[in-house]
Design an enzyme around this catalytic site. Structure first.
Site, PDB file in Angstrom:
ATOM      1  N   LYS A   1      33.184 -77.482  21.425  1.00 25.57           N
ATOM      2  CA  LYS A   1      32.267 -78.549  20.974  1.00 25.57           C
ATOM      3  C   LYS A   1      31.325 -79.007  22.075  1.00 25.57           C
ATOM      4  CE  LYS A   1      34.642 -79.937  16.862  1.00 25.57           C
ATOM      5  NZ  LYS A   1      35.520 -80.883  16.165  1.00 25.57           N
TER       6      LYS A   1
ATOM      7  N   ARG B   1      43.141 -77.225  16.305  1.00 29.40           N
ATOM      8  CA  ARG B   1      42.217 -76.439  15.467  1.00 29.40           C
ATOM      9  C   ARG B   1      41.278 -75.701  16.409  1.00 29.40           C
ATOM     10  NH1 ARG B   1      37.181 -76.630  13.304  1.00 29.40           N
ATOM     11  NH2 ARG B   1      36.936 -75.930  11.155  1.00 29.40           N
TER      12      ARG B   1
HETATM   13  N1  HH2 Z   1      35.679 -79.742  13.350  1.00 32.66           N
HETATM   14  C1  HH2 Z   1      34.827 -78.995  12.627  1.00 32.66           C
HETATM   15  C2  HH2 Z   1      35.080 -78.754  11.263  1.00 32.66           C
HETATM   16  N2  HH2 Z   1      36.187 -79.229  10.674  1.00 32.66           N
HETATM   17  N3  HH2 Z   1      38.204 -80.415  10.791  1.00 32.66           N
HETATM   18  C3  HH2 Z   1      39.089 -81.142  11.497  1.00 32.66           C
HETATM   19  N4  HH2 Z   1      40.217 -81.585  10.911  1.00 32.66           N
HETATM   20  N5  HH2 Z   1      38.885 -81.429  12.824  1.00 32.66           N
HETATM   21  C4  HH2 Z   1      37.767 -81.004  13.481  1.00 32.66           C
HETATM   22  O1  HH2 Z   1      37.617 -81.326  14.688  1.00 32.66           O
HETATM   23  C5  HH2 Z   1      36.816 -80.228  12.759  1.00 32.66           C
HETATM   24  C6  HH2 Z   1      37.065 -79.957  11.387  1.00 32.66           C
HETATM   25  C7  HH2 Z   1      33.627 -78.412  13.266  1.00 32.66           C
HETATM   26  O2  HH2 Z   1      33.920 -77.125  13.753  1.00 32.66           O
HETATM   27  P1  HH2 Z   1      33.491 -75.769  13.009  1.00 32.66           P
HETATM   28  O3  HH2 Z   1      34.143 -75.690  11.665  1.00 32.66           O
HETATM   29  O4  HH2 Z   1      33.752 -74.634  13.910  1.00 32.66           O
HETATM   30  O5  HH2 Z   1      31.938 -75.893  12.886  1.00 32.66           O
HETATM   31  P2  HH2 Z   1      30.972 -76.116  11.640  1.00 32.66           P
HETATM   32  O6  HH2 Z   1      31.267 -77.463  11.070  1.00 32.66           O
HETATM   33  O7  HH2 Z   1      29.602 -76.011  12.244  1.00 32.66           O
HETATM   34  O8  HH2 Z   1      31.251 -75.029  10.640  1.00 32.66           O
END
Ligand code: HH2
Length: 277
Positions: free
Chosen positions: A221, A257
């Site tokens: 992040k 995660r």
């Molecule tokens: N972060 C993201 C998405 N979902 N869910 C939880 N529970 N906690 C988190 O920190 C979290 C989450 C963002 O990461 P990512 O899915 O890799 O990115 P994007 O939202 O751009 O798909």
């Protein structure tokens, strides 16, 4: 101080658990476009499971800062084939969505866990989780992805996130969701500055005190880039991700995660071995 939960989503929490991220999106902040093709997403999920993922989190909409929403129909069409194909692995599958329509279809296709960045804000989502008996992760977010990083503001970020999650746990209980089926997440990067994120990780024990498992998502992040005073691209943020993940485990996180399952598994194994030595 309450005891630590013994299990979640069928997994004993006697050791840290890794939730591998499978983003079936063109625009996720780290891996957008890499697994948008269904065959690639499926191969990626299988590879994460081989690398030691205890759970797989499948998402069809980016919630990165500034992201534009996709329709529920598009989101559903992205995730369902992946869930169906990964189901036979026997690894618990999670649907990363804020839409009840998508959650419902994903649960019917074989997911057992709802990971909702709005913490089941929609009453329909709470009813769905209550009636289906699914597990759910309640994540804190200030604002909406499109605008959440414009001006995050808190008095005491740790107290406010804790109070929000405690209130949502109570709401879920009132709506018939057993507490044993819920986990909480401070939502690193979701309407938070660098200092807010650091304070939440430093005081994660205050969330763990709520007595449900704590999920922590720090992987790749932008707060890692902000700490370094520049903008190392996401590809260069693994060291900071591992350091933040281990700091979270020290303070009571149960589930990490992550995008990098093999690397995180190695870091966690070393951390545990030193703890036992
Ligand atoms: N972060 C993201 C998405 N979902 N869910 C939880 N529970 N906690 C988190 O920190 C979290 C989450 C963002 O990461 P990512 O899915 O890799 O990115 P994007 O939202 O751009 O798909």
């Amino acid at each position: 101080m309450v005891g630590r939960p013994a299990s979640f989503a069928g997994l004993a929490l006697d050791r840290p658990r890794l939730m591998g991220v499978v983003n079936v999106t063109p625009d996720s902040f780290h891996d957008g476009g890499r697994h948008f093709d269904p065959e690639r997403a499926i191969a990626h999920g299988r590879a994460l499971a081989r690398a030691g993922a205890d759970l797989l989190d499948i998402g069809g909409e980016s919630t990165r800062p500034g992201a534009q929403p996709v329709s529920a129909e598009d989101e559903r069409a992205r995730v369902l084939p992946i869930i169906r194909a990964l189901k036979p692995l026997g690894v618990p599958l999670s649907i990363d969505s804020r839409r009840p329509l998508v959650m419902e279809a994903a649960l019917a296709a074989g997911a057992m866990l709802v990971n909702d960045v709005t913490a089941l804000a929609d009453p329909l989502a709470r009813r769905l989780v209550a009636e289906s008996g699914a597990f759910a992760i309640l994540m804190h977010m200030q604002g909406e992805p499109a605008t959440m990083q414009a001006k995050p503001t808190y008095g005491d970020v740790v107290a406010e996130v804790r109070d929000f999650l405690a209130a949502r746990l109570a709401q879920c209980a009132a709506d018939g969701i057993a507490r044993e089926r819920l986990a909480i997440d401070p939502g690193i990067g979701f309407g938070k500055t660098l200092d807010h994120n650091l304070a939440l990780i430093a005081h994660l024990d205050r969330l763990a005190d709520l007595g449900v498992p704590v999920v922590l998502g720090v992987s790749r992040k932008s707060f890692i880039a902000h700490l370094m005073g520049g903008d190392p691209p996401t590809a260069a943020r693994l060291p900071g991700s591992l350091a933040a993940a281990l700091a979270g485990l020290e303070r009571g996180a149960s589930i990490l995660r992550v995008h990098d399952v093999a690397e995180t598994a190695q870091a966690v194994a070393m951390w545990r071995a030193i703890g036992r030595a």
